[in-house]
Design a protein around this motif. Structure first.
Motif, PDB file in Angstrom:
ATOM      1  N   ALA A  95      -3.052  -3.894  18.846  1.00 40.30           N
ATOM      2  CA  ALA A  95      -3.921  -4.979  18.348  1.00 40.30           C
ATOM      3  C   ALA A  95      -3.071  -6.168  17.916  1.00 40.30           C
ATOM      4  N   ASP A  96      -1.945  -5.849  17.271  1.00 40.31           N
ATOM      5  CA  ASP A  96      -0.961  -6.858  16.866  1.00 40.31           C
ATOM      6  C   ASP A  96      -0.478  -7.666  18.061  1.00 40.31           C
ATOM      7  N   ALA A  97      -0.047  -6.907  19.083  1.00 42.63           N
ATOM      8  CA  ALA A  97       0.532  -7.533  20.278  1.00 42.63           C
ATOM      9  C   ALA A  97      -0.494  -8.437  20.944  1.00 42.63           C
ATOM     10  N   GLY A 118      11.133  -3.088   6.709  1.00 43.60           N
ATOM     11  CA  GLY A 118      10.225  -3.340   7.838  1.00 43.60           C
ATOM     12  C   GLY A 118       9.164  -4.350   7.436  1.00 43.60           C
ATOM     13  N   ASN A 119       8.109  -4.448   8.237  1.00 40.39           N
ATOM     14  CA  ASN A 119       7.071  -5.420   7.928  1.00 40.39           C
ATOM     15  C   ASN A 119       6.182  -4.997   6.770  1.00 40.39           C
ATOM     16  N   ASN A 120       6.174  -3.710   6.449  1.00 42.58           N
ATOM     17  CA  ASN A 120       5.463  -3.304   5.235  1.00 42.58           C
ATOM     18  C   ASN A 120       6.138  -3.966   4.032  1.00 42.58           C
ATOM     19  N   GLY A 121       7.480  -3.984   4.067  1.00 40.51           N
ATOM     20  CA  GLY A 121       8.232  -4.689   3.030  1.00 40.51           C
ATOM     21  C   GLY A 121       7.922  -6.178   3.055  1.00 40.51           C
ATOM     22  N   GLY A 122       7.763  -6.743   4.251  1.00 41.27           N
ATOM     23  CA  GLY A 122       7.401  -8.161   4.390  1.00 41.27           C
ATOM     24  C   GLY A 122       6.093  -8.443   3.659  1.00 41.27           C
ATOM     25  N   ASP A 123       5.112  -7.547   3.850  1.00 45.81           N
ATOM     26  CA  ASP A 123       3.843  -7.681   3.118  1.00 45.81           C
ATOM     27  C   ASP A 123       4.102  -7.661   1.609  1.00 45.81           C
ATOM     28  N   GLY A 124       5.019  -6.780   1.211  1.00 43.72           N
ATOM     29  CA  GLY A 124       5.350  -6.647  -0.215  1.00 43.72           C
ATOM     30  C   GLY A 124       5.862  -7.955  -0.806  1.00 43.72           C
ATOM     31  N   PHE A 137       7.376   1.743   3.029  1.00 47.75           N
ATOM     32  CA  PHE A 137       7.116   2.054   4.443  1.00 47.75           C
ATOM     33  C   PHE A 137       5.619   1.959   4.730  1.00 47.75           C
ATOM     34  N   GLY A 138       5.304   1.516   5.942  1.00 47.26           N
ATOM     35  CA  GLY A 138       3.912   1.489   6.392  1.00 47.26           C
ATOM     36  C   GLY A 138       3.766   2.337   7.635  1.00 47.26           C
ATOM     37  N   VAL A 139       3.081   1.805   8.633  1.00 46.30           N
ATOM     38  CA  VAL A 139       2.823   2.610   9.832  1.00 46.30           C
ATOM     39  C   VAL A 139       4.061   2.776  10.714  1.00 46.30           C
ATOM     40  N   GLY A 140       5.140   2.071  10.391  1.00 43.30           N
ATOM     41  CA  GLY A 140       6.368   2.227  11.184  1.00 43.30           C
ATOM     42  C   GLY A 140       7.240   3.377  10.691  1.00 43.30           C
ATOM     43  N   PHE A 141       6.790   4.077   9.641  1.00 44.18           N
ATOM     44  CA  PHE A 141       7.602   5.170   9.090  1.00 44.18           C
ATOM     45  C   PHE A 141       7.624   6.365  10.039  1.00 44.18           C
ATOM     46  N   ARG A 142       8.803   6.947  10.203  1.00 46.75           N
ATOM     47  CA  ARG A 142       8.938   8.205  10.950  1.00 46.75           C
ATOM     48  C   ARG A 142       9.655   9.184  10.037  1.00 46.75           C
ATOM     49  N   GLY A 143       9.008  10.311   9.761  1.00 50.13           N
ATOM     50  CA  GLY A 143       9.559  11.279   8.796  1.00 50.13           C
ATOM     51  C   GLY A 143      10.759  11.997   9.326  1.00 50.13           C
ATOM     52  N   PRO A 144      11.412  12.797   8.506  1.00 52.40           N
ATOM     53  CA  PRO A 144      11.165  12.961   7.075  1.00 52.40           C
ATOM     54  C   PRO A 144      11.908  11.908   6.234  1.00 52.40           C
ATOM     55  N   VAL A 145      11.630  11.917   4.939  1.00 57.17           N
ATOM     56  CA  VAL A 145      12.325  10.978   4.047  1.00 57.17           C
ATOM     57  C   VAL A 145      13.602  11.639   3.549  1.00 57.17           C
ATOM     58  N   ILE A 164       0.641  -0.437  -0.166  1.00 50.30           N
ATOM     59  CA  ILE A 164       0.182  -1.337   0.897  1.00 50.30           C
ATOM     60  C   ILE A 164       0.153  -0.544   2.210  1.00 50.30           C
ATOM     61  N   ASP A 165      -0.985  -0.501   2.813  1.00 51.21           N
ATOM     62  CA  ASP A 165      -1.258   0.113   4.113  1.00 51.21           C
ATOM     63  C   ASP A 165      -1.246   1.636   4.093  1.00 51.21           C
ATOM     64  N   VAL A 166      -0.116   2.245   3.719  1.00 48.30           N
ATOM     65  CA  VAL A 166       0.007   3.705   3.713  1.00 48.30           C
ATOM     66  C   VAL A 166       0.888   4.060   2.507  1.00 48.30           C
TER      67      VAL A 166
HETATM   68  N1  LIG Z   1      -1.375  -5.353  12.458  1.00 43.88           N
HETATM   69  C1  LIG Z   1      -1.164  -5.002  11.240  1.00 43.88           C
HETATM   70  O1  LIG Z   1      -1.799  -4.080  10.758  1.00 43.88           O
HETATM   71  C2  LIG Z   1      -0.140  -5.683  10.438  1.00 43.88           C
HETATM   72  C3  LIG Z   1       0.827  -4.922   9.813  1.00 43.88           C
HETATM   73  N2  LIG Z   1       1.696  -5.403   8.945  1.00 43.88           N
HETATM   74  C4  LIG Z   1       2.570  -4.504   8.189  1.00 43.88           C
HETATM   75  O2  LIG Z   1       3.555  -3.986   9.013  1.00 43.88           O
HETATM   76  C5  LIG Z   1       3.713  -2.602   8.779  1.00 43.88           C
HETATM   77  C6  LIG Z   1       4.400  -1.978   9.932  1.00 43.88           C
HETATM   78  O3  LIG Z   1       5.658  -2.585   9.978  1.00 43.88           O
HETATM   79  P1  LIG Z   1       6.895  -1.984  10.766  1.00 43.88           P
HETATM   80  O4  LIG Z   1       6.473  -1.582  12.108  1.00 43.88           O
HETATM   81  O5  LIG Z   1       8.013  -2.954  10.629  1.00 43.88           O
HETATM   82  O6  LIG Z   1       7.226  -0.647  10.006  1.00 43.88           O
HETATM   83  P2  LIG Z   1       7.342  -0.255   8.464  1.00 43.88           P
HETATM   84  O7  LIG Z   1       7.630  -1.392   7.600  1.00 43.88           O
HETATM   85  O8  LIG Z   1       6.159   0.562   8.176  1.00 43.88           O
HETATM   86  O9  LIG Z   1       8.573   0.729   8.491  1.00 43.88           O
HETATM   87  C7  LIG Z   1       9.691   0.470   9.276  1.00 43.88           C
HETATM   88  C8  LIG Z   1      10.920   0.422   8.415  1.00 43.88           C
HETATM   89  O10 LIG Z   1      11.117   1.656   7.764  1.00 43.88           O
HETATM   90  C9  LIG Z   1      12.344   2.254   8.190  1.00 43.88           C
HETATM   91  N3  LIG Z   1      12.113   3.708   8.289  1.00 43.88           N
HETATM   92  C10 LIG Z   1      11.201   4.344   9.071  1.00 43.88           C
HETATM   93  N4  LIG Z   1      11.255   5.672   8.852  1.00 43.88           N
HETATM   94  C11 LIG Z   1      12.199   5.891   7.910  1.00 43.88           C
HETATM   95  C12 LIG Z   1      12.708   7.060   7.268  1.00 43.88           C
HETATM   96  N5  LIG Z   1      12.264   8.273   7.548  1.00 43.88           N
HETATM   97  N6  LIG Z   1      13.668   6.902   6.338  1.00 43.88           N
HETATM   98  C13 LIG Z   1      14.163   5.689   6.028  1.00 43.88           C
HETATM   99  N7  LIG Z   1      13.731   4.542   6.621  1.00 43.88           N
HETATM  100  C14 LIG Z   1      12.756   4.638   7.544  1.00 43.88           C
HETATM  101  C15 LIG Z   1      12.688   1.582   9.488  1.00 43.88           C
HETATM  102  O11 LIG Z   1      14.064   1.584   9.693  1.00 43.88           O
HETATM  103  C16 LIG Z   1      12.153   0.177   9.234  1.00 43.88           C
HETATM  104  O12 LIG Z   1      13.031  -0.590   8.496  1.00 43.88           O
HETATM  105  C17 LIG Z   1       2.314  -2.156   8.494  1.00 43.88           C
HETATM  106  O13 LIG Z   1       2.249  -0.913   7.838  1.00 43.88           O
HETATM  107  C18 LIG Z   1       1.817  -3.302   7.641  1.00 43.88           C
HETATM  108  O14 LIG Z   1       2.160  -3.095   6.286  1.00 43.88           O
HETATM  109  C19 LIG Z   1       1.478  -6.775   8.449  1.00 43.88           C
HETATM  110  O15 LIG Z   1       2.639  -7.352   8.077  1.00 43.88           O
HETATM  111  C20 LIG Z   1       0.838  -7.685   9.444  1.00 43.88           C
HETATM  112  C21 LIG Z   1      -0.187  -7.144  10.318  1.00 43.88           C
END
Ligand SMILES: NC(=O)C1=CN([C@@H]2O[C@H](COP(=O)(O)OP(=O)(O)OC[C@H]3O[C@@H](n4cnc5c(N)ncnc54)[C@H](O)[C@@H]3O)[C@@H](O)[C@H]2O)[C@@H](O)CC1
Ligand SMILES: [K+]
Length: 465
Positions: free
Chosen positions: A11-13, A52-58, A114-122, A143-145
């Motif tokens: 959806a983003d793309a 990641g972008n979850n942090g950007g939202d932050g 972390f948001g939807v880009g997280f890949r486990g484990p922590v 935020i988000d997750v």
């Molecule tokens: N279409 C949407 O829904 C939008 C989403 N946005 C935000 O973007 C987020 C997704 O952003 P990203 O795809 O950049 O991903 P995330 O910000 O969710 O996470 C990716 C970051 O986490 C790190 N990471 C992942 N797994 C890890 C682990 N196990 N241990 C340590 N570090 C780990 C990665 O290296 C990367 O830096 C969404 O959850 C949301 O908050 C918004 O900014 C804008 C629009």
């Protein structure tokens, strides 16, 4: 609507391709979250931002909260956001907030790790930061997750994640908000629409989706209009189940009901004089509006013979309990299977844990593969169509975790599938039956302590919703 991480990326793309700049989308999403945060004026807020972008939202939330008069601290354990849009927002936000090198006490904590880009484990530092957030008594807003919670499936989830008080879910729900292992981490979920186009395989069902028109009765209606159904079930030690299902079908409004049960169960016929009785080996040679088979049935030669008969009718068929076997996956008419996770484990050859961790995908694949309707029961029951798309019930009814509840649902399904006046309409009998069942359970638990509610009480509440 419920989305996977991949669907959200898509959806983003699409939005980017159509000209929506990434930093505008981020501003829009995070501002919408910030507007919903009800911080007391002048309170202190710690925002924990990932890279990641979850942090950007932050960072955007931090800036907006500061602009609204809060004392805001940002802790970014992995440095600046990696994306250019995240970096730009962080650079601007720095003018309004205090950067800290260690997490510190505050009135509120915002989890943007972390948001939807997280890949486990922590592991490592992320694990420590999450531990710190779990130890706070201040409210945690995710935020988000909640960070550490996987968005789609929980097979590798080890339980180490932020326990949020509130989660602001962007665009739509994530599947993990409805999985037993991960749902409790979300706290209250608030949906934040960020203006992307909505296309999803899964919908969320709430009370407003229940079609109250199902309760109406046409003063000129004939009993046949409400369907003539057949319920087959019961065995020597499981006599009550078909009666629960039959009574539920009648309370749900079926016009006529034939009950095919073993002869030893006929002694109970006086408890339900509204039904007509047949021996389980002497099914009348009729075409029913709908048939349900399984409550109290045991899987033996007799049930195979019964299956041969009922599966040949080109009418709706509901299969439950003892009739749920891998041999019973194809019929002439629309077929609905109603397993709980244990029964679904037997049908799929997987473990209950595997199913619970990834129930959306497994249920969807199974329904599509066999071309059937599937109701996978649980706290969040899934209702899946033969094309693999589906809906999740969100009406909570803890009283349903008691023997007999499944039989009640089967009876209600029979009644709704038998409704010849509604069967051609858009409203799915399966979705409506699951909603009605949960609403009846809630109604029953308003009349007595939930621990005391029996399946029979739920049946009596079918008409009291
Ligand atoms: N279409 C949407 O829904 C939008 C989403 N946005 C935000 O973007 C987020 C997704 O952003 P990203 O795809 O950049 O991903 P995330 O910000 O969710 O996470 C990716 C970051 O986490 C790190 N990471 C992942 N797994 C890890 C682990 N196990 N241990 C340590 N570090 C780990 C990665 O290296 C990367 O830096 C969404 O959850 C949301 O908050 C918004 O900014 C804008 C629009
Ligand atoms: K988060």
């Amino acid at each position: 609507m419920i989305y996977t991480a991949a669907e959200i990326k898509q959806a983003d793309a699409t939005a980017f391709r159509q000209g929506m700049p990434a930093d505008v989308l981020m501003e829009r999403a995070a501002s919408a979250v910030a507007a919903r945060l009800t911080f007391r004026p002048r309170s202190s807020v710690l925002v924990i931002c990932g890279a990641g972008n979850n942090g950007g939202d932050g960072w955007v939330v931090a800036r907006e909260s500061a602009q609204r008069g809060c004392d805001v601290f940002v802790y970014a354990p992995f440095g600046e956001p990696k994306s250019s849009e995240g970096e730009r927002h962080a650079a601007y936000a720095r003018r309004f907030v205090t950067i800290v090198e260690e997490p510190r006490d505050a009135d509120y904590v915002v989890d943007a790790l972390f948001g939807v880009g997280f890949r486990g484990p922590v592991t490592g530092k992320a694990r420590d930061v999450i531990t710190w957030m779990r130890e706070q008594s201040a409210p945690v807003m995710a935020i988000d997750v909640p960070s550490g919670v996987p968005s789609d499936e929980a097979s590798e989830f080890d339980g180490h994640a932020v326990k949020a008080d509130t989660t602001f879910s962007l665009h739509g729900y994530k599947r993990s908000a409805f999985l037993t292992q991960t749902a409790p981490y979300y706290g209250t979920v608030e949906m934040v629409d960020i203006g992307l186009s909505h296309k999803s395989e899964w919908r969320v069902l709430t009370e407003s989706d229940f079609d109250r028109g199902l309760l109406e009765r046409d003063p000129y209606g004939h009993k046949n209009r409400y369907g003539h159904g057949c319920l087959i079930g019961g065995s020597r030690h499981l006599i009550g189940a078909p009666f629960l299902a039959a009574r539920a079908a009648l309370r749900t409004g079926i016009g006529l009901l034939d009950l095919a049960i073993p002869s030893e169960a006929h002694i109970m016929a006086s408890s339900l004089p509204e039904a007509m009785y047949y021996g389980i080996d002497e099914l009348p040679d009729k075409t029913y509006a709908a048939t349900a088979i399984g409550p109290g049935l045991v899987d033996d030669e007799r049930s195979d013979r019964l299956w041969q008969t009922v599966s040949r009718q080109s009418k709706p068929l509901i299969v439950d309990a003892g009739a749920l076997t891998t041999e019973h996956l194809a019929a002439e008419g629309p077929l609905t299977l109603t397993p709980h996770p244990g029964e679904f484990a037997r049908l799929t050859g997987r473990s209950v844990a595997e199913i619970e961790a990834d129930r959306f995908r497994i249920a969807s694949d199974f329904a599509r593969q066999h071309g059937i309707h599937l109701i996978l029961k649980g706290t969040h029951t899934l209702i899946v169509k033969p094309d693999g798309t589906g809906a999740v019930n969100t009406i909570q009814a803890a009283v349903l975790s008691k023997g007999g509840s499944g039989d009640v649902l089967t009876g209600m399904l029979l009644a709704l599938w038998a409704r010849t006046d509604r069967i051609d309409t858009e409203s799915s009998p399966n979705e409506q039956a699951v909603l009605w069942h949960a609403l009846a359970a809630q109604a029953a638990s308003r009349q007595m302590h939930p621990a005391s509610v029996l399946a029979t009480d739920v049946i009596e509440a079918i008409g009291r919703i």
